[in-house]
Scaffold this active site. Structure first.
Site, PDB file in Angstrom:
ATOM      1  N   SER A 127      43.357  64.694  86.766  1.00 21.43           N
ATOM      2  CA  SER A 127      42.684  65.448  85.710  1.00 21.43           C
ATOM      3  C   SER A 127      41.242  65.756  86.066  1.00 21.43           C
ATOM      4  O   SER A 127      40.528  64.915  86.631  1.00 21.43           O
ATOM      5  CB  SER A 127      42.709  64.662  84.399  1.00 21.43           C
ATOM      6  OG  SER A 127      41.936  65.305  83.406  1.00 21.43           O
ATOM      7  N   GLU A 129      39.033  65.805  83.977  1.00 24.00           N
ATOM      8  CA  GLU A 129      38.212  64.938  83.133  1.00 24.00           C
ATOM      9  C   GLU A 129      37.529  63.845  83.959  1.00 24.00           C
ATOM     10  O   GLU A 129      36.499  63.305  83.544  1.00 24.00           O
ATOM     11  CB  GLU A 129      39.069  64.303  82.040  1.00 24.00           C
ATOM     12  CG  GLU A 129      39.552  65.277  80.982  1.00 24.00           C
ATOM     13  CD  GLU A 129      38.459  65.681  80.003  1.00 24.00           C
ATOM     14  OE1 GLU A 129      37.556  64.861  79.749  1.00 24.00           O
ATOM     15  OE2 GLU A 129      38.507  66.814  79.496  1.00 24.00           O
ATOM     16  N   TYR A 150      40.558  58.111  78.644  1.00 26.12           N
ATOM     17  CA  TYR A 150      41.556  58.918  79.359  1.00 26.12           C
ATOM     18  C   TYR A 150      41.091  59.191  80.790  1.00 26.12           C
ATOM     19  O   TYR A 150      41.850  59.020  81.753  1.00 26.12           O
ATOM     20  CB  TYR A 150      41.778  60.232  78.606  1.00 26.12           C
ATOM     21  CG  TYR A 150      42.636  61.238  79.340  1.00 26.12           C
ATOM     22  CD1 TYR A 150      44.031  61.190  79.256  1.00 26.12           C
ATOM     23  CD2 TYR A 150      42.061  62.239  80.117  1.00 26.12           C
ATOM     24  CE1 TYR A 150      44.823  62.112  79.921  1.00 26.12           C
ATOM     25  CE2 TYR A 150      42.843  63.164  80.794  1.00 26.12           C
ATOM     26  CZ  TYR A 150      44.230  63.098  80.690  1.00 26.12           C
ATOM     27  OH  TYR A 150      45.000  64.014  81.368  1.00 26.12           O
TER      28      TYR A 150
END
Length: 326
Positions: A127, A129, A150
């Protein structure tokens, strides 16, 4: 290609269903997992038209035995690890579940492949992120600075994949995917929330849309193109990690304006700011550099944000939308 087998952990989500459709179209025998395959509805597989062409199994990536059993039974040439808690916002409320489903899940799949001595190529869903706030477009060399449970979990899983690749010679890679959307997104994702509300309001619902910080900027792509990138990574001779992104950044305010304009409305007449929707920590700017994927995989993102939104609006109205990359 007709006899190749693929196993998708997390086949019921957006990416899992779109990937299943792509692989079925390429002649693969596709297997997929859910925690309880007998009770799961697999709505997304039905929506993309491959529910009856996929063999389904029960497996939880947090349970090593079930992971090893399904890998041993299927013995796939290609394994796609897409399972795990997928919401950044939800991870603040469920940090333990998030870490276990993502990091422990990845470790179980890696260790099962090693233990069974499987000759399989593994794709792991990473990801963007993990990068946190970036001052410029992030590529494969950009340092990770995660800002949510996350992202911390995804960063941990990323490095475990790299470790098993280096320590045990597994053909395992991570796709560091930036935001990618489709009508298969759950409504808890802000993009689908916005599009769904805009269509309802245009139809006369009379509601008002509540949103948090509209200044955040993201790199939004079209999900069917991104699952094509996943497949391309496993066809590559070497197991390498790749950033997958459009290279274009837009604010959430711009996304909202485009979504409401697509249904003939001025967003400012229908949207309210709710400070309670802000996350404890968030990423202000996120954009990726997919030059390596273009150079080594021949992959580029061709769908614009305007096209992504138009397709999501069309699907919300019950119209046909393209489920594979153009």
């Amino acid at each position: 290609m007709a006899t190749r087998k693929a196993l998708i952990f997390g086949i019921s989500g957006q990416d899992g269903a779109l990937l299943a459709r792509l692989l079925v179209g390429k002649g693969y025998r596709v297997h997929g997992t859910s925690r309880d395959a007998q009770l799961s509805g697999f709505t997304n597989l039905t929506r993309v038209g491959v529910r009856e062409q996929v063999q389904l199994h029960s497996a939880a990536t947090t349970d090593f035995r079930s992971v090893a059993q399904v890998l041993d039974e299927v013995r796939p040439e290609e394994t796609y690890l897409l399972a795990g808690q997928s919401s950044v916002g939800l991870s603040f409320g469920q940090p333990v579940e998030t870490l276990e489903s993502i990091a422990l899940g990845a470790l179980n799949v890696l260790e099962a492949i090693r233990f069974l001595k499987l000759d399989t190529r593994l794709y792991h869903a990473g990801s963007s992120e993990c990068f946190g706030d970036v001052g410029q477009a992030a590529d494969e060399e950009t340092a990770f600075r995660p800002r949510s449970p996350y992202a911390v979990a995804k960063a941990s899983a990323h490095w475990m994949v790299a470790n098993y690749r280096e320590a045990y010679g597994l053909h395992a890679c991570t796709g560091i995917l930036f935001n990618h959307e489709s009508p298969l997104r759950p409504t808890r994702f802000v993009t689908r929330k916005i599009v769904s509300a805009a269509v309802r309001i245009a139809a006369g619902s009379g509601e008002r849309l509540q949103l948090g910080d509209l200044t955040i900027e993201r790199d939004w792509g079209w999900a069917p193109e991104y699952v094509d990138a996943m497949w391309r990574m496993l066809q590559h001779d070497r197991a390498e990690d790749f950033v997958i992104a459009t290279g274009r950044m837009h604010s959430l305010r711009e996304f909202v304006a485009l979504a409401f304009a697509a249904v003939g409305l001025d967003w400012q007449a229908h949207v309210d700011f709710d400070p309670g929707l802000r996350r404890p920590s968030d990423i202000a700017h996120s954009v990726g550099d997919a030059s390596k994927a273009q150079r080594e995989l021949g992959w580029t993102a061709s769908t614009t944000l305007e096209q992504v939104i138009a397709r999501m609006v069309a699907a919300e109205r019950g119209e046909v939308w393209p489920m594979v990359a153009d």
